[in-house]
Design a protein around this motif. Structure first.
Motif, PDB file in Angstrom:
ATOM      1  N   ASP A   1       0.852  -1.189   0.000  1.00 12.95           N
ATOM      2  CA  ASP A   1       0.000   0.000   0.000  1.00 12.95           C
ATOM      3  C   ASP A   1       0.889   1.240   0.000  1.00 12.95           C
ATOM      4  O   ASP A   1       1.475   1.582   1.030  1.00 12.95           O
ATOM      5  CB  ASP A   1      -0.901  -0.001   1.234  1.00 12.95           C
ATOM      6  CG  ASP A   1      -1.849   1.195   1.272  1.00 12.95           C
ATOM      7  OD1 ASP A   1      -1.770   2.045   0.361  1.00 12.95           O
ATOM      8  OD2 ASP A   1      -2.645   1.285   2.225  1.00 12.95           O
TER       9      ASP A   1
ATOM     10  N   GLY B   1      -2.638  -2.835  -4.608  1.00 12.72           N
ATOM     11  CA  GLY B   1      -1.229  -3.099  -4.325  1.00 12.72           C
ATOM     12  C   GLY B   1      -0.804  -4.537  -4.486  1.00 12.72           C
ATOM     13  O   GLY B   1       0.252  -4.938  -3.991  1.00 12.72           O
TER      14      GLY B   1
ATOM     15  N   PHE C   1       2.047  -3.078 -10.689  1.00 13.11           N
ATOM     16  CA  PHE C   1       1.223  -3.085  -9.483  1.00 13.11           C
ATOM     17  C   PHE C   1      -0.222  -3.340  -9.863  1.00 13.11           C
ATOM     18  O   PHE C   1      -0.765  -2.726 -10.781  1.00 13.11           O
ATOM     19  CB  PHE C   1       1.326  -1.744  -8.748  1.00 13.11           C
ATOM     20  CG  PHE C   1       2.463  -1.689  -7.769  1.00 13.11           C
ATOM     21  CD1 PHE C   1       2.395  -2.373  -6.567  1.00 13.11           C
ATOM     22  CD2 PHE C   1       3.602  -0.958  -8.050  1.00 13.11           C
ATOM     23  CE1 PHE C   1       3.438  -2.336  -5.665  1.00 13.11           C
ATOM     24  CE2 PHE C   1       4.650  -0.907  -7.159  1.00 13.11           C
ATOM     25  CZ  PHE C   1       4.569  -1.606  -5.955  1.00 13.11           C
TER      26      PHE C   1
ATOM     27  N   LYS D   1      -1.032   2.059  -9.059  1.00  8.18           N
ATOM     28  CA  LYS D   1      -1.761   1.018  -9.784  1.00  8.18           C
ATOM     29  C   LYS D   1      -1.352   1.023 -11.257  1.00  8.18           C
ATOM     30  O   LYS D   1      -1.314   2.077 -11.898  1.00  8.18           O
ATOM     31  CB  LYS D   1      -3.266   1.231  -9.661  1.00  8.18           C
ATOM     32  CG  LYS D   1      -4.098   0.137 -10.320  1.00  8.18           C
ATOM     33  CD  LYS D   1      -5.580   0.377 -10.127  1.00  8.18           C
ATOM     34  CE  LYS D   1      -6.409  -0.719 -10.780  1.00  8.18           C
ATOM     35  NZ  LYS D   1      -6.262  -0.751 -12.240  1.00  8.18           N
TER      36      LYS D   1
END
Length: 567
Positions: free
Chosen positions: A194, A275, A271, A240
């Motif tokens: 994260d 995550g 990614f 992302k």
């Protein structure tokens, strides 16, 4: 081939029906359905075994996977190639300078291992059942323990998994009339990275990289992370779909003294949602000429298989660390992945062999970086001046020039290619220097210039060992001397896992294969010194006396060095 596997390979209703399941549970899908492996979507791949007759894959590559599920390119035009008769490193360097290097081809094969994936499932206490995303409960079984595998998941593993949401690779089967998921790989969803929770903790001194690796692993169930550098401090981190280039360092096993050097691999990917990084592609080099007791095969594999396979996953044997470069452009990751895929094609053909000094997991992986143009700061060989005396002593003692050549190679090999921990540390140093550099572009190679421009962030990840019947591992050694200090003084007391041989069939050798270096040939420096036989004898005697006075007098230097370079 089993009824279940045949059903899944059709990827149709028959696959579910063969498992006694009319409607698949939420989160279940076929292994290549709406997936990616590394930087590539799997819609350009097909699920096969190594016995396939319609695969656009060299026969040598397929031979190792006759009884394994692999993903192969849908056509020859999309498959990674290589230059026959060329040295692997020269092949990568030449390819990297062509327009072809800008478009990533599919690897000749990816070792997938399982026909299905079950996502967003929760392991219930005892690990005998899982609850799927739609609330259904399925029986949970683990694939059988390999007969050669000395440890396996146990009640401690079940307690570690209990209550966790997981992503699993395996097969949906009908066992005693009950729908059952037979898991081969179990990946905790809370391993996710994260970016919003990361605190910027820059490296102040080069020693901090090795200190992070050496630090004792905590008792926590999840990963630990440290953000070393970011291009835009204070800005929101939207990672992302960002491409990544990852360097993996696996630690020392707790019950195998020959594994204290650890293991090394390089990963590429993007990614994922929330995550997720379980589907990054890991390029894993192991000795093709021996049979791993854990069932490991050298191949490109998804990250969840590499770390969390119940038999071969690294986390069931030791802790691991990962250095991740988050990129704003995929080109440097594409270059590495494309280059290493060419190397795998050479490797399966036996254009070169796995060697614990000159071509181990670290050396092969590092060579791809250097062939692309990344400058990795050298740390020098272990003991080049002693290598000649060692060659003479071991050759005379064992009556084998090949044995002498081995010790000579170990002592002369650059440590960033020999030792996984040193290679990991040096690459980390190189990347951090690069992003902090104010050198003019003309002082950098094209690959370095791209990396300096593309890296958005650099982070370290510590991944815990999964509790099982296996002894807990530790950090890998950083030097020959550290290895000697950690193994028992008498080699008879070493914990060693014997492995069988896997000879490469003569029928698979092509006439255009690149001849490999003969390890029994006397190195030129030794041949020169050999003119003065008396000097060699004196050096051999001195070497033996020093060995007797050393910290571990009964441990032969030859065995120590061979083990340092071995997984």
């Amino acid at each position: 081939m089993s009824r279940t596997l045949l059903g899944f390979l059709t990827l149709g209703i028959a696959g579910f029906a063969s498992a006694g399941v009319a409607t698949p549970p939420a989160g279940f899908k076929a292994a290549l359905d709406s997936e990616s492996i590394g930087l590539l979507p799997t819609d350009g791949m097909r699920l096969r075994t190594g016995t396939c007759t319609d695969c656009a894959v060299p026969k040598q590559n397929l031979w190792y996977f006759q009884n394994e599920l692999i993903a192969v390119p849908a056509s020859a035009t999309t498959a990674a190639s290589f230059s026959k008769g060329a040295d692997r490193n020269a092949d990568v360097a030449r390819w990297a300078a062509t327009p072809d290097a800008k478009q990533l081809a599919y690897p000749s094969l990816v070792w997938v291992g399982s026909p299905g994936i079950l996502e967003n499932a929760t392991v219930l206490p005892g690990a005998h059942k899982v609850r799927t995303a739609d609330g259904r409960e399925l029986d949970l079984k683990f694939v059988p323990q390999l007969s050669t595998n000395r440890s396996y998941a146990n009640s401690a593993t079940a307690a570690w998994l209990a209550g966790r949401q997981v992503r699993m690779r395996g097969a949906l089967e009908d066992i005693d009339g009950r729908p059952t998921f037979v898991a081969r790989t179990i990946w905790p969803s809370d391993f996710a990275i994260d970016p919003g929770t990361l605190k910027n903790q820059p490296i102040k001194d080069r020693s901090e990289l090795s200190a992070f690796v050496r630090a004792p692993m905590g008792e926590g169930r999840g990963t630990e992370m440290r953000l070393l550098w970011e291009r835009h401090p204070g800005q929101a981190r939207v990672w992302k779909d960002k491409p990544v280039l990852g360097v993996i360092l696996n630690g020392a096993q707790g019950d195998d003294d020959e594994s204290l050097g650890g293991h090394f691999a390089v990963a590429t990917g993007r990614f994922g949602e929330k995550g997720n990084w379980s589907n990054w592609a890991v390029n894993n080099f192991y000795n093709l000429d021996s049979v791993s007791e854990k069932g490991i095969l050298a191949a490109t594999v998804p990250m969840d298989n590499y770390l969390m396979d119940l038999n071969s996953g690294q986390q069931f044997y030791r802790p691991s660390h990962m250095l991740v470069a988050v990129l704003n452009n995929p080109r440097t990751a594409i270059a590495y992945q494309g280059g290493v895929q060419r190397v795998f094609n050479h490797f399966y053909r036996h254009d070169f062999r796995y060697r614990h000094a000159a071509a181990n997991c670290t050396g092969i992986s590092v060579d791809v970086f250097t062939s692309l143009g990344l400058g990795i700061p050298a740390r020098g060989p272990t003991a080049p001046l002693k290598s000649i005396a060692a060659y003479a002593y071991v050759s005379a003692k064992d009556g084998s020039l090949a044995g002498g050549r081995k010790i000579y190679d170990y002592l002369n090999e650059e440590q960033t290619r020999l030792l996984p921990a040193v290679g990991f540390d040096a690459i980390g140093e190189s990347l951090l220097r690069l992003v902090a550099s104010e050198d003019a572009p003309g002082l950098l190679t094209n690959y370095e210039h791209q990396l300096r421009s593309d890296i958005e962030a650099i982070l370290l990840v510590r991944i815990p060992q999964v509790p099982s019947s296996r002894a807990m591992g530790s950090a890998p050694v950083f030097s020959f001397d550290e290895f000697r200090a950690r193994v028992p003084a008498d080699q008879a007391d070493w914990k060693i896992v014997p492995v069988g041989e896997r000879p490469f069939p003569a029928a698979l050798r092509d006439s255009d294969m690149t001849p490999d270096d003969d390890p029994s040939i006397v190195p030129l420096p030794v041949a020169g010194v050999g003119i003065g036989a008396g000097a060699i004898v004196a050096a051999a005697i001195a070497w033996r006396r020093r060995a007797r006075r050393s910290h571990n007098p009964a441990t032969p230097a030859k065995q120590v060095l061979e083990a340092v370079g071995r997984d």
